[in-house]
Scaffold this active site. Structure first.
Site, PDB file in Angstrom:
ATOM      1  N   LYS A   1     -29.702   3.006  49.186  1.00 14.02           N
ATOM      2  CA  LYS A   1     -28.278   2.682  49.033  1.00 14.02           C
ATOM      3  C   LYS A   1     -27.465   3.962  49.043  1.00 14.02           C
ATOM      4  O   LYS A   1     -27.933   5.010  48.590  1.00 14.02           O
ATOM      5  CB  LYS A   1     -28.033   2.011  47.672  1.00 14.02           C
ATOM      6  CG  LYS A   1     -28.814   0.747  47.441  1.00 14.02           C
ATOM      7  CD  LYS A   1     -28.468   0.191  46.072  1.00 14.02           C
ATOM      8  CE  LYS A   1     -29.696  -0.308  45.382  1.00 14.02           C
ATOM      9  NZ  LYS A   1     -29.547  -0.805  44.063  1.00 14.02           N
TER      10      LYS A   1
ATOM     11  N   LYS B   1     -38.840  -1.428  47.063  1.00 11.59           N
ATOM     12  CA  LYS B   1     -38.413  -2.814  47.166  1.00 11.59           C
ATOM     13  C   LYS B   1     -39.518  -3.680  46.587  1.00 11.59           C
ATOM     14  O   LYS B   1     -40.618  -3.752  47.144  1.00 11.59           O
ATOM     15  CB  LYS B   1     -38.151  -3.177  48.623  1.00 11.59           C
ATOM     16  CG  LYS B   1     -37.488  -4.526  48.775  1.00 11.59           C
ATOM     17  CD  LYS B   1     -36.952  -4.683  50.181  1.00 11.59           C
ATOM     18  CE  LYS B   1     -36.071  -5.904  50.313  1.00 11.59           C
ATOM     19  NZ  LYS B   1     -36.751  -7.163  50.058  1.00 11.59           N
TER      20      LYS B   1
ATOM     21  N   ARG C   1     -30.791 -16.222  42.245  1.00 12.58           N
ATOM     22  CA  ARG C   1     -29.884 -15.843  43.322  1.00 12.58           C
ATOM     23  C   ARG C   1     -29.287 -17.059  44.030  1.00 12.58           C
ATOM     24  O   ARG C   1     -28.138 -17.062  44.402  1.00 12.58           O
ATOM     25  CB  ARG C   1     -30.609 -14.984  44.348  1.00 12.58           C
ATOM     26  CG  ARG C   1     -29.684 -14.741  45.531  1.00 12.58           C
ATOM     27  CD  ARG C   1     -30.039 -13.552  46.305  1.00 12.58           C
ATOM     28  NE  ARG C   1     -31.228 -13.774  47.090  1.00 12.58           N
ATOM     29  CZ  ARG C   1     -31.624 -12.953  48.039  1.00 12.58           C
ATOM     30  NH1 ARG C   1     -30.936 -11.871  48.275  1.00 12.58           N
ATOM     31  NH2 ARG C   1     -32.697 -13.202  48.715  1.00 12.58           N
TER      32      ARG C   1
ATOM     33  N   SER D   1     -28.140  -9.954  50.527  1.00 15.34           N
ATOM     34  CA  SER D   1     -29.472  -9.590  51.035  1.00 15.34           C
ATOM     35  C   SER D   1     -29.370  -8.200  51.644  1.00 15.34           C
ATOM     36  O   SER D   1     -28.317  -7.580  51.609  1.00 15.34           O
ATOM     37  CB  SER D   1     -29.915 -10.543  52.130  1.00 15.34           C
ATOM     38  OG  SER D   1     -29.801 -11.850  51.698  1.00 15.34           O
ATOM     39  N   LEU D   2     -30.446  -7.761  52.244  1.00 15.22           N
ATOM     40  CA  LEU D   2     -30.447  -6.447  52.890  1.00 15.22           C
ATOM     41  C   LEU D   2     -30.897  -6.585  54.330  1.00 15.22           C
ATOM     42  O   LEU D   2     -31.742  -7.421  54.643  1.00 15.22           O
ATOM     43  CB  LEU D   2     -31.414  -5.505  52.173  1.00 15.22           C
ATOM     44  CG  LEU D   2     -31.025  -5.052  50.769  1.00 15.22           C
ATOM     45  CD1 LEU D   2     -32.187  -4.322  50.126  1.00 15.22           C
ATOM     46  CD2 LEU D   2     -29.797  -4.157  50.814  1.00 15.22           C
TER      47      LEU D   2
ATOM     48  N   LYS E   1     -38.626  -0.957  55.754  1.00 16.75           N
ATOM     49  CA  LYS E   1     -39.861  -1.728  55.614  1.00 16.75           C
ATOM     50  C   LYS E   1     -41.065  -0.971  56.172  1.00 16.75           C
ATOM     51  O   LYS E   1     -40.958  -0.316  57.204  1.00 16.75           O
ATOM     52  CB  LYS E   1     -39.723  -3.049  56.379  1.00 16.75           C
ATOM     53  CG  LYS E   1     -38.742  -4.021  55.753  1.00 16.75           C
ATOM     54  CD  LYS E   1     -39.280  -4.529  54.444  1.00 16.75           C
ATOM     55  CE  LYS E   1     -38.601  -5.796  53.983  1.00 16.75           C
ATOM     56  NZ  LYS E   1     -38.857  -6.965  54.768  1.00 16.75           N
TER      57      LYS E   1
HETATM   58  S1  IVH Z   1     -30.866  -3.615  45.486  1.00 14.54           S
HETATM   59  C1  IVH Z   1     -27.701  -6.124  48.401  1.00 14.54           C
HETATM   60  N1  IVH Z   1     -33.225  -2.837  44.846  1.00 14.54           N
HETATM   61  O1  IVH Z   1     -34.434  -7.399  47.811  1.00 14.54           O
HETATM   62  C2  IVH Z   1     -28.839  -6.310  47.516  1.00 14.54           C
HETATM   63  N2  IVH Z   1     -33.002  -5.010  45.713  1.00 14.54           N
HETATM   64  O2  IVH Z   1     -33.371  -8.105  50.482  1.00 14.54           O
HETATM   65  C3  IVH Z   1     -29.291  -4.982  47.030  1.00 14.54           C
HETATM   66  N3  IVH Z   1     -35.111  -6.235  45.847  1.00 14.54           N
HETATM   67  O3  IVH Z   1     -31.838  -9.489  46.830  1.00 14.54           O
HETATM   68  C4  IVH Z   1     -30.252  -5.155  45.960  1.00 14.54           C
HETATM   69  N4  IVH Z   1     -36.376  -4.658  45.038  1.00 14.54           N
HETATM   70  O4  IVH Z   1     -33.930  -9.389  45.345  1.00 14.54           O
HETATM   71  C5  IVH Z   1     -32.489  -3.840  45.326  1.00 14.54           C
HETATM   72  N5  IVH Z   1     -35.240  -1.985  44.187  1.00 14.54           N
HETATM   73  C6  IVH Z   1     -34.533  -2.978  44.683  1.00 14.54           C
HETATM   74  C7  IVH Z   1     -35.118  -4.201  45.049  1.00 14.54           C
HETATM   75  C8  IVH Z   1     -34.306  -5.197  45.575  1.00 14.54           C
HETATM   76  C9  IVH Z   1     -36.340  -5.878  45.503  1.00 14.54           C
HETATM   77  C10 IVH Z   1     -34.747  -7.526  46.453  1.00 14.54           C
HETATM   78  C11 IVH Z   1     -33.540  -8.143  45.821  1.00 14.54           C
HETATM   79  C12 IVH Z   1     -32.557  -8.316  46.930  1.00 14.54           C
HETATM   80  C13 IVH Z   1     -33.445  -8.319  48.123  1.00 14.54           C
HETATM   81  C14 IVH Z   1     -32.662  -7.892  49.325  1.00 14.54           C
END
Ligand code: IVH
Length: 673
Positions: free
Chosen positions: A298, A120, A141, A86-87, A322
């Site tokens: 990232k 996101k 997931r 997750s983030l 956010k």
């Molecule tokens: S990168 C470590 N890029 O957000 C996970 N995630 O809160 C990094 N998500 O599990 C994933 N848009 O399901 C990434 N452009 C994006 C995203 C994204 C939505 C979701 C994804 C992830 C969650 C993390």
């Protein structure tokens, strides 16, 4: 078709598959159409026939194999090769900077960080595994370690290639390539789906994200195929991590392999640039086909990203930035009854203060008993709050999962019985109203409303003074304020010579109010300032309005059946007739409405969203003062749709259909200058 030889069939099959696949890719990934749907269907039909003749030629990646198979009895659990994380969220500039500082400290002193940013997406995470270029598995997931095998379902998504595209580096077509991304339902498809469900009397879905998630996680692939879902890629993994040096490279490669990636995702050189990027999307993101609530940032260099490691469930090398919530959760502390100027009793939820879309919300109207029951809102409940029309706080939903049994149902009738006023609910009406409209409580509200900014705007006649005047028995109806004398006012606690004189003068000044303000001030049900303006433009005087028939009223643009009836009812009431006579006797005569000429003459405006530094009513008044027309909703005659931070899709679509121009708030403010 005459039976071809097997080798001819094979040759034709390969060509058909390639062409159908090109069509699918161009259409579903590139948003581009290389032939009509009918033509593509024709090709698919021919392919199906050939494969029926030679079933041994069917391959799992043939376009015919996208067709939804039989429903599964249950999903099979699959372990992820690497954990799906997750983030952590950050909400503002300071938190972005703090994140940067934290990670910089963990890295060698001379490390120069670049950031890869994407939006996101609000969807459902899914991992796709390709073996030697062929899709072998789709996995949800799950808990990050173990997910569910949803291969049958994801195969029906046209934006997911069954075999990877042969552009770019061929190494990704051999061995194991995993693509991770978000399965999203586009906002327009969600709306269409719910519209159809409403028509069929089926329960509505809550939001596109839940619908996408629910769809992928159900056992019948046919249902998945019916719903329009899209896969947007955001991560690429190989057994050899060195295959993918940066996220920028990952995105480019995923694109070459046939996936949708955000074309606006990009590498930035500093967190300042990240902040700018974030600001640039805050409004624009609402125009995207899918929902977004922030950015994913990232560290671009994947070796450094890996080095930074993981804390808890989230990588250190990435954060979600956010946007200020347009929804928030809070707790209902109490539900009280508020009695308005028309005597209607409205249940209002008192909330623990919470920030929603940039302002603190402490209460939300619950409208009426039916609404409370429909949403099952109880005292003590945790609820989701949102702003309706970006302005008025509303309870969207109760999080019943969080109940602990201590929540108390609200019994409106019982509460009304405790109230000093007596209430009645008329046949077919949702609202309870005070039986005695002349009660001091309602009178106070009515006078306050009459004197308020949007109505007569009488200085010094605020809540406290109104209470005083009514309690002293000096004001028994709206007209009585004009009969007040300085001595009467002086005798009251809060007044001295100067304040009493000022109040009497302020009231006398408003003996010839503009008709719309006066009409609004009367507190006729459903007649707010906008309706009052519409009516004034049509009838020009109270006398004309009093004589108007239902048909006359219903003819006015912006007046519907309910408003027309309410006006008729008001004028039919004897006590209101007496009130009008009393006003006249006291010399109160509203000014005939005359249209102001100004720089905005001939232009009509609708405002959506909040405007910086100016309230909605204030903006409406500013438009009128300059000769323009303010409208409450977009219609044939609208010139501009002025928008704050965002324009809802439906409003935008309507505006576009009617040729109404979109006008950003800043431009509008310039126009007023
Ligand atoms: S990168 C470590 N890029 O957000 C996970 N995630 O809160 C990094 N998500 O599990 C994933 N848009 O399901 C990434 N452009 C994006 C995203 C994204 C939505 C979701 C994804 C992830 C969650 C993390």
């Amino acid at each position: 078709m005459s039976r071809p030889s097997k080798s001819d069939a094979q040759e034709r099959i390969l060509k058909l598959r390639a062409l159908i696949n090109d069509y699918r890719y161009e259409y579903h990934v590139k948003n581009n159409s290389i032939m009509s749907e009918a033509a593509a269907d024709g090709l698919k039909h021919e392919l199906t026939q050939l494969e029926e003749l030679f079933p041994e030629l069917i391959t799992p990646d043939s376009p015919t194999q996208r067709v939804a198979g039989e429903a599964l009895p249950q999903f099979v659990s699959v372990e992820h090769t690497s954990r799906m994380l997750s983030l952590n969220d950050v909400f503002n500039e300071a938190e972005i900077k703090a994140w940067e500082q934290r990670i910089t400290k963990l890295l060698p002193a001379d490390t120069k960080l670049h950031y890869f940013v994407d939006l996101k997406m609000d969807g459902f995470a899914c991992a796709l595994v390709y073996q030697d270029g062929k899709l072998v598995r789709g996995v949800t997931r799950g808990d990050g370690f173990v997910g569910e095998d949803v291969t049958m379902n994801v195969r029906t998504l046209d934006s997911i290639p069954l075999s990877l595209k042969h552009d770019g580096d061929p190494k990704f077509l051999s061995g194991r390539t995993e693509i991770r991304g978000e399965i999203v339902m586009y906002k327009k498809d969600f709306e269409a789906l719910n519209k159809a469900r409403a028509k069929a009397g089926e329960p509505l879905f809550k939001n596109p994200r839940n619908t996408a998630a629910g769809t992928v996680r159900q056992l019948d692939p046919k249902l998945v195929a019916e719903r329009k879902l899209h896969f947007h890629a955001y991560d690429l993994q190989r057994d050899n991590a060195k295959d993918i040096p940066t996220y920028e490279f990952a995105y480019k490669t995923m694109n070459d392999l046939g996936f949708i990636t955000n074309p606006k995702a990009t590498t930035l050189k500093s967190t300042d640039e990240v902040i700018k990027y974030s600001e640039s999307w805050e409004e624009k993101r609402h125009d995207l086909p899918y929902g977004t609530d922030g950015l994913v940032v990232k560290v671009n260099d994947r070796a450094v990203y890996g080095q930074l490691g993981v804390v808890g469930k989230a990588p250190r090398g990435a954060v979600a930035v956010k946007y200020a919530a347009e929804e928030a959760t809070t707790v209902v502390k109490d539900i009280i009854i508020s009695v308005g100027r028309t005597g209607a009793a409205t249940p209002v939820a008192l909330l623990h203060p919470v920030d929603v879309a940039g302002s603190t919300v402490q209460h939300a109207s619950l409208h009426n008993q039916d609404e409370i029951e429909r949403k099952d809102i109880r005292v003590g409940d945790t609820v989701i709050i949102f702003k309706a029309g970006d302005i008025i706080p509303q309870v969207k939903q109760v999080l019943t999962e969080l109940r602990d049994g201590s929540e108390k149902k609200f019994d409106m009738e019982k509460e009304l019985k405790k109230h000093p006023l007596e209430f009645v609910r008329d046949e077919g009406e949702a609202a309870w109203r005070a039986k005695d409209r002349g009660s001091p409580i309602i009178l106070k509200r009515a006078v306050q409303h009459y004197a308020s900014k949007g109505a007569l705007d009488i200085e010094g006649l605020g809540e406290k003074n109104v209470e005083l005047l009514v309690d002293a028995g000096l004001v028994k109806d709206l007209a009585d304020i004009y009969a007040l004398t300085k001595d009467q006012v002086l005798a009251l606690d809060r007044f001295a010579e100067i304040s009493a004189t000022k109040l009497i003068e302020a009231i006398a000044e408003k003996k010839n109010p503009p008709l719309p303000r006066f009409l609004n001030g009367l507190g006729i049900r459903h007649v707010g300032i906008q309706t009052a303006i519409d009516i004034s433009e049509q009838f020009h005087s109270m006398e004309n309005l009093a004589k108007a028939s239902y048909e006359d009223l219903a003819e006015v643009e912006g007046i519907g059946e309910i408003v027309a009836h309410s006006i008729l009812e008001w004028f039919a009431d004897e006590s209101n007739k007496e009130l009008m006579e009393k006003f006249a006797k006291l010399g109160v005569e509203p000014k005939i409405a005359r249209k102001i000429e100004g720089p905005l003459t001939g232009l009509s405006f609708v405002i959506t969203g909040s405007l910086p530094g100016i309230g909605r009513e204030e903006a409406a008044e500013a438009i009128r003062q300059r000769g323009g027309t303010f409208q409450s909703s977009v219609g044939q005659g609208t010139t501009y749709l002025v928008h704050g931070e965002n324009v809802g899709d439906s409003k935008r679509a309507k505006a576009e259909k009617l040729g109404v121009k979109l006008l950003p708030a800043e431009e509008f403010m310039k126009m007023l200058d």
